[in-house]
Design a protein around this motif. Structure first.
Motif, PDB file in Angstrom:
ATOM      1  N   ILE A 100       1.463  -1.377   0.240  1.00 45.64           N
ATOM      2  CA  ILE A 100      -0.664  -0.115  -0.365  1.00 45.64           C
ATOM      3  C   ILE A 100       0.952   1.181  -0.144  1.00 45.64           C
ATOM      4  CG2 ILE A 100      -2.420   1.438   1.437  1.00 45.64           C
ATOM      5  CD1 ILE A 100      -3.067  -1.272  -0.031  1.00 45.64           C
ATOM      6  N   ARG A 101       1.692   1.279   0.824  1.00 53.62           N
ATOM      7  CA  ARG A 101       2.640   2.786   1.062  1.00 53.62           C
ATOM      8  C   ARG A 101       3.784   2.696  -0.639  1.00 53.62           C
ATOM      9  NH1 ARG A 101       4.263   1.085   5.747  1.00 53.62           N
ATOM     10  NH2 ARG A 101       3.723   2.278   7.609  1.00 53.62           N
ATOM     11  N   GLU A 102       3.320   1.332  -1.771  1.00 52.70           N
ATOM     12  CA  GLU A 102       4.526   1.664  -2.825  1.00 52.70           C
ATOM     13  C   GLU A 102       2.574   2.594  -3.633  1.00 52.70           C
ATOM     14  OE1 GLU A 102       7.482  -1.113  -3.752  1.00 52.70           O
ATOM     15  OE2 GLU A 102       5.585  -1.111  -5.436  1.00 52.70           O
ATOM     16  N   ILE A 103       2.024   1.774  -3.351  1.00 49.78           N
ATOM     17  CA  ILE A 103       0.836   2.734  -4.379  1.00 49.78           C
ATOM     18  C   ILE A 103       0.459   4.538  -4.097  1.00 49.78           C
ATOM     19  CG2 ILE A 103      -2.114   2.415  -4.996  1.00 49.78           C
ATOM     20  CD1 ILE A 103      -1.977  -0.639  -4.272  1.00 49.78           C
ATOM     21  N   LEU A 104       1.200   4.488  -2.631  1.00 50.04           N
ATOM     22  CA  LEU A 104       0.677   5.946  -2.371  1.00 50.04           C
ATOM     23  C   LEU A 104       2.255   6.781  -3.085  1.00 50.04           C
ATOM     24  CD1 LEU A 104      -0.608   5.348   1.215  1.00 50.04           C
ATOM     25  CD2 LEU A 104      -1.813   6.434  -0.628  1.00 50.04           C
ATOM     26  N   TYR A 471     -20.467   2.820 -12.656  1.00 50.10           N
ATOM     27  CA  TYR A 471     -20.410   2.596 -11.257  1.00 50.10           C
ATOM     28  C   TYR A 471     -19.013   3.003 -11.672  1.00 50.10           C
ATOM     29  CZ  TYR A 471     -20.150  -1.554  -7.916  1.00 50.10           C
ATOM     30  OH  TYR A 471     -19.931  -1.723  -6.456  1.00 50.10           O
ATOM     31  N   MET A 472     -18.330   2.351 -11.942  1.00 46.94           N
ATOM     32  CA  MET A 472     -16.658   2.720 -11.800  1.00 46.94           C
ATOM     33  C   MET A 472     -16.528   4.059 -11.774  1.00 46.94           C
ATOM     34  SD  MET A 472     -16.103  -0.556 -11.947  1.00 46.94           S
ATOM     35  CE  MET A 472     -14.628   0.265 -11.675  1.00 46.94           C
ATOM     36  N   ILE A 473     -16.789   5.061 -12.616  1.00 48.30           N
ATOM     37  CA  ILE A 473     -16.463   6.405 -12.093  1.00 48.30           C
ATOM     38  C   ILE A 473     -17.630   6.696 -10.608  1.00 48.30           C
ATOM     39  CG2 ILE A 473     -17.379   8.652 -13.232  1.00 48.30           C
ATOM     40  CD1 ILE A 473     -17.291   7.632 -15.667  1.00 48.30           C
ATOM     41  N   ASN A 474     -18.430   5.750 -10.365  1.00 49.95           N
ATOM     42  CA  ASN A 474     -19.554   6.639  -8.746  1.00 49.95           C
ATOM     43  C   ASN A 474     -18.662   5.748  -7.903  1.00 49.95           C
ATOM     44  OD1 ASN A 474     -21.008   7.997  -7.550  1.00 49.95           O
ATOM     45  ND2 ASN A 474     -21.829   5.405  -7.040  1.00 49.95           N
ATOM     46  N   ALA A 475     -17.752   5.237  -7.936  1.00 46.78           N
ATOM     47  CA  ALA A 475     -16.631   4.500  -6.709  1.00 46.78           C
ATOM     48  C   ALA A 475     -15.609   5.461  -6.850  1.00 46.78           C
ATOM     49  CB  ALA A 475     -16.250   2.754  -7.583  1.00 46.78           C
ATOM     50  N   TYR A 476     -14.820   5.635  -8.092  1.00 44.27           N
ATOM     51  CA  TYR A 476     -13.964   6.475  -7.863  1.00 44.27           C
ATOM     52  C   TYR A 476     -14.217   8.087  -7.856  1.00 44.27           C
ATOM     53  CZ  TYR A 476     -10.383  10.259  -9.091  1.00 44.27           C
ATOM     54  OH  TYR A 476      -8.975  11.208  -9.212  1.00 44.27           O
ATOM     55  N   VAL A 477     -15.409   9.397  -8.055  1.00 39.61           N
ATOM     56  CA  VAL A 477     -16.081  10.195  -7.035  1.00 39.61           C
ATOM     57  C   VAL A 477     -16.474   9.734  -5.946  1.00 39.61           C
ATOM     58  CG1 VAL A 477     -17.815  11.374  -7.061  1.00 39.61           C
ATOM     59  CG2 VAL A 477     -16.494  10.623  -9.655  1.00 39.61           C
ATOM     60  N   ARG A 478     -16.638   9.102  -4.853  1.00 42.27           N
ATOM     61  CA  ARG A 478     -16.479   8.681  -3.744  1.00 42.27           C
ATOM     62  C   ARG A 478     -15.434   8.709  -3.310  1.00 42.27           C
ATOM     63  NH1 ARG A 478     -20.551   3.666  -1.702  1.00 42.27           N
ATOM     64  NH2 ARG A 478     -21.266   4.478   0.383  1.00 42.27           N
ATOM     65  N   THR A 479     -14.847   8.047  -3.829  1.00 46.25           N
ATOM     66  CA  THR A 479     -13.075   8.456  -3.128  1.00 46.25           C
ATOM     67  C   THR A 479     -12.675   9.516  -2.887  1.00 46.25           C
ATOM     68  OG1 THR A 479     -12.131   7.992  -5.006  1.00 46.25           O
ATOM     69  CG2 THR A 479     -12.263   6.005  -3.692  1.00 46.25           C
ATOM     70  N   THR A 492      -3.132  14.117   9.471  1.00 48.21           N
ATOM     71  CA  THR A 492      -3.462  13.122   8.918  1.00 48.21           C
ATOM     72  C   THR A 492      -2.500  12.729   8.317  1.00 48.21           C
ATOM     73  OG1 THR A 492      -5.816  14.743   8.069  1.00 48.21           O
ATOM     74  CG2 THR A 492      -4.728  12.311   6.883  1.00 48.21           C
ATOM     75  N   ASP A 493      -2.408  10.522   8.769  1.00 47.74           N
ATOM     76  CA  ASP A 493      -0.395  11.164   8.130  1.00 47.74           C
ATOM     77  C   ASP A 493      -1.057   9.603   7.411  1.00 47.74           C
ATOM     78  OD1 ASP A 493       2.238  10.344   8.331  1.00 47.74           O
ATOM     79  OD2 ASP A 493       2.300  10.362  10.413  1.00 47.74           O
ATOM     80  N   LEU A 494      -0.985   9.557   6.402  1.00 48.68           N
ATOM     81  CA  LEU A 494      -0.799   8.320   5.514  1.00 48.68           C
ATOM     82  C   LEU A 494       0.845   7.307   5.687  1.00 48.68           C
ATOM     83  CD1 LEU A 494      -2.812   9.239   2.494  1.00 48.68           C
ATOM     84  CD2 LEU A 494      -4.111   9.023   4.927  1.00 48.68           C
ATOM     85  N   GLU A 495       1.119   7.980   6.346  1.00 51.03           N
ATOM     86  CA  GLU A 495       2.946   7.062   6.933  1.00 51.03           C
ATOM     87  C   GLU A 495       2.308   6.098   7.714  1.00 51.03           C
ATOM     88  OE1 GLU A 495       5.877   7.159   4.808  1.00 51.03           O
ATOM     89  OE2 GLU A 495       3.864   7.647   3.140  1.00 51.03           O
ATOM     90  N   LEU A 564      -6.394   3.624   2.790  1.00 53.56           N
ATOM     91  CA  LEU A 564      -6.944   2.952   2.020  1.00 53.56           C
ATOM     92  C   LEU A 564      -7.963   3.490   1.276  1.00 53.56           C
ATOM     93  CD1 LEU A 564      -7.533   0.017   4.878  1.00 53.56           C
ATOM     94  CD2 LEU A 564      -5.901  -0.350   3.287  1.00 53.56           C
ATOM     95  N   CYS A 565      -8.391   4.684   1.159  1.00 51.41           N
ATOM     96  CA  CYS A 565      -9.539   5.082   0.469  1.00 51.41           C
ATOM     97  C   CYS A 565      -8.769   6.028  -0.840  1.00 51.41           C
ATOM     98  CB  CYS A 565      -9.903   6.544   0.921  1.00 51.41           C
ATOM     99  SG  CYS A 565     -11.427   6.229   2.133  1.00 51.41           S
ATOM    100  N   GLU A 566      -7.412   6.700  -0.456  1.00 51.66           N
ATOM    101  CA  GLU A 566      -6.495   6.952  -1.086  1.00 51.66           C
ATOM    102  C   GLU A 566      -5.873   5.852  -2.336  1.00 51.66           C
ATOM    103  OE1 GLU A 566      -5.993  10.311  -2.556  1.00 51.66           O
ATOM    104  OE2 GLU A 566      -4.580  10.068  -3.610  1.00 51.66           O
ATOM    105  N   SER A 567      -5.509   4.841  -1.765  1.00 51.69           N
ATOM    106  CA  SER A 567      -5.208   4.267  -2.722  1.00 51.69           C
ATOM    107  C   SER A 567      -5.961   3.513  -3.754  1.00 51.69           C
ATOM    108  CB  SER A 567      -4.294   2.952  -1.456  1.00 51.69           C
ATOM    109  OG  SER A 567      -3.483   3.266  -1.314  1.00 51.69           O
TER     110      SER A 567
END
Ligand code: ARG
Length: 587
Positions: A100-104, A471-479, A492-495, A564-567
């Motif tokens: 997850i760290r790598e994705i971020l 549906y996919m776009i809606n999921a992205y918009v939600r994030t 907020t510390d995503l690390e 997780l939301c950001e990833s």
């Protein structure tokens, strides 16, 4: 970082070599893959079941030996055996967090480049001159573009080539039509439409009236021998067609490196046929020049033979007609030479519908006879059908042209947006409808299995539920909306995060698998693997979001969930862009 499947597979093979000795077939490679049913583990292998016979023991006993020998303690819990001999792995939370760290942190969202980059030429879209692109071109254009995006991202050197049909008899027909049947007013209003009308009209006369036929063939010969007036007309038709096609490519954000077209190879065809004759690959048959089977393949695999009344009969590949004209195949043979010798292609993909499969099988057989060992692949696809299961038509019964399909998609998306997106202003609504409408057409195409026919359905395409672009776009918009609501003052510390909850874990694992899916798309040229993955990710995200409050929590829990939301947001956006879809942030 290598993927979890690669890591586990490597460990599995090391263990197999240790316990296998002479029982292990030398070319055997065991694989560990993502588990379909995650109740027993995140990853799974059936290697014990495949090898048990060779080892002379039961699959469960072999599985027992494998789990005794395999060393995966740094990645997962102790592997467990299930059913007849499956081995399951439950990944450590720390392994998930690392990824997850790598994705971020990286713009490759955790995906490695390929270790074997190649120069890949992709031949796709390839409409014909004097005809507008119609819905039949949709599949080649959208699939080809997705493959070019994925191959580029994986680090291949990609050349996209729009191999337009701009030479040969059809052009002679349009030139003849222009000289005898042109309606100038209609042409000035909508040039491409008038050219199509001329082509269709003359094509009919060509079949029924030998005088017209000869006149058209004369026009073709005049064009091919460089007559000034013919060349001028041809250039004009070509410009009209290409500028029309370009409008569509611009709307769809599709770029080509080359648009050489069939005419580019014209001068090479004569010498090529001579060469094929002198090397004995081709021969004169009935005044034409043909390439026959060399009987080096099993007849059933030989595209230059066909079984008629239990007899293997030749179906030669014709490369020069009786009248001296060249064929579609001749140009394609010359094109291969150019792509290999001048462009350095190591792999050539033809994204063309399956009605041309005999043509490509013959072309590849001719190349085999010519000792060409570049990888040539026909990435074929089926038809688009209407709800009556016949080829898709408009209400008026004609073949729908691509640009009006796109217009209609956007207009239909606009009605949904007008109804649902009450918080957007007019400008935003317009932009969002465009993204959803174009995205819907692309996603509908790319979520299908490429090899089968599919039924075109506006309702399915634009539904907010199921495996669709909205549906996919809606999921992205939600994030994205989560991050708009974030309180700037909260820490907020995503690390700094840890996974404690099952839903967090489920989405975490799914995110790790993005890196595993992307290379698979190129294995058999299947964009639908990526679409299905993104759909499953969006579904996991929805259930995660329902079960795990994010903004109302604090400290590490909040950090973890935000990470997780950001990833998810990053992976969804990245994956959609590889499909050629640009999701809006709001809707
Ligand atoms: N212009 C052709 C058609 O519309 C497709 C060309 C495909 N590419 C090729 N190298 N033959 O049918």
């Amino acid at each position: 970082m290598i993927t979890i499947t690669e890591q586990l597979s490597e460990r599995l093979n090391t263990a197999l070599v240790k316990i296998g000795k002479e029982n292990l077939p030398s070319n055997f490679k065991g694989t560990v893959s993502a588990a379909a049913d995650t109740r027993f583990g995140d990853y799974q292998t059936n290697a014990a079941m495949i090898l048990a016979k060779k080892f002379g023991i039961s699959p469960r006993d072999l599985a027992l030996e494998i789990i005794k020998e395999i060393d995966v303690s740094d990645i997962s819990n102790d592997p467990e055996i299930a059913g007849p001999g499956f081995i399951n792995f439950k990944i450590h939370e720390s392994t998930i967090l690392l990824r997850i760290r790598e994705i971020l942190s990286s713009d490759r969202v955790g995906v490695e480049k390929t270790l074997r980059p190649e120069k890949i030429l992709i031949d796709f879209s390839s409409p014909n001159i004097a005809k507008p692109m119609h819905i039949g071109h949709i599949r080649s254009t959208i699939i080809g573009d997705c493959l070019q995006r994925v191959a580029n991202f994986l680090g291949h050197d990609v050349i996209s080539d729009n191999h337009i049909g701009d030479w040969g008899t059809p052009i002679g027909q349009v030139i003849y039509g222009w000289k005898h049947e042109l309606n100038e007013t209609a042409f000035n209003e909508d040039p491409i439409k008038e050219l199509l009308r001329l082509y269709q009209l003359i094509k009919e006369q060509f079949e029924s009236d030998p005088k017209v036929k000869n006149a058209c063939l004369d026009e073709t010969v005049k064009l091919q021998s460089g007559n000034n007036e013919s060349i001028k007309l041809w250039n004009q038709f070509k410009e009209i067609t290409l500028s029309e096609a370009q409008k569509i490519y611009d709307r769809l954000a599709i770029k080509f490196d080359l648009t050489l077209g069939e005419s580019f190879y014209h001068d090479q065809l004569g010498p090529l046929v001579d060469e094929l004759l002198s090397t004995g690959i081709a021969e004169i048959s009935d005044d034409a020049v043909c390439i026959f089977s060399k009987n080096e393949l099993e007849p059933k695999n030989d595209p230059l033979l066909v079984n008629r009344d239990s007899q293997w009969t030749p179906v030669p590949c014709m490369i020069r007609k009786k009248d001296g004209g060249f064929n579609y195949a001749t140009t394609d043979i010359a094109t291969i030479d150019y792509r290999i010798n001048e462009l350095g292609a190591e792999r050539i993909l033809y994204v063309v519908d399956d009605r041309q499969s005999l043509h490509f099988r013959q072309l590849f057989e001719v190349s085999r006879q010519r000792k060409i060992n570049t990888n040539l692949e026909h990435v074929s696809f089926g038809k688009i059908l209407g709800t009556d299961r016949k080829p898709f038509k408009t209400r008026e019964g004609s073949v729908p042209d691509l640009s009006s399909v796109l217009d209609e998609a956007i207009q239909r998306a606009k009605s949904v947006v007008d109804e649902k997106s009450v918080n957007l202003n007019e400008e935003e609504k317009k932009e969002v409808s465009e993204k959803i409408g174009l995205g819907a057409v692309k996603y509908f195409e790319l979520s299908q299995s490429r090899v089968s026919d599919y039924i075109f359905s506006w309702d399915k395409m634009l539904s907010l539920q199921g495996n669709t672009a909205p549906y996919m776009i809606n999921a992205y918009v939600r994030t994205r909306s989560i991050f708009r609501k974030i309180d700037e003052t909260a820490d907020t510390d995503l690390e700094n995060f840890e996974i404690t909850d099952d839903s967090e874990r489920a989405i975490g694992i799914k995110l790790c698998q993005y890196a595993e899916i992307i290379p698979e798309v190129m294995n058999d040229y299947r964009p639908n693997l990526l679409a299905t993955y993104l759909y499953e990710l969006a579904q996991s995200f929805h259930s995660f979001y329902e079960q795990c409050p994010v903004l109302s929590t604090e400290g590490k829990t909040r950090n973890t969930r935000l990470a997780l939301c950001e990833s998810t947001s990053r992976v969804l956006k990245h994956g959609l862009e590889l499909l050629g879809i640009y999701p809006p942030d709001k809707m």
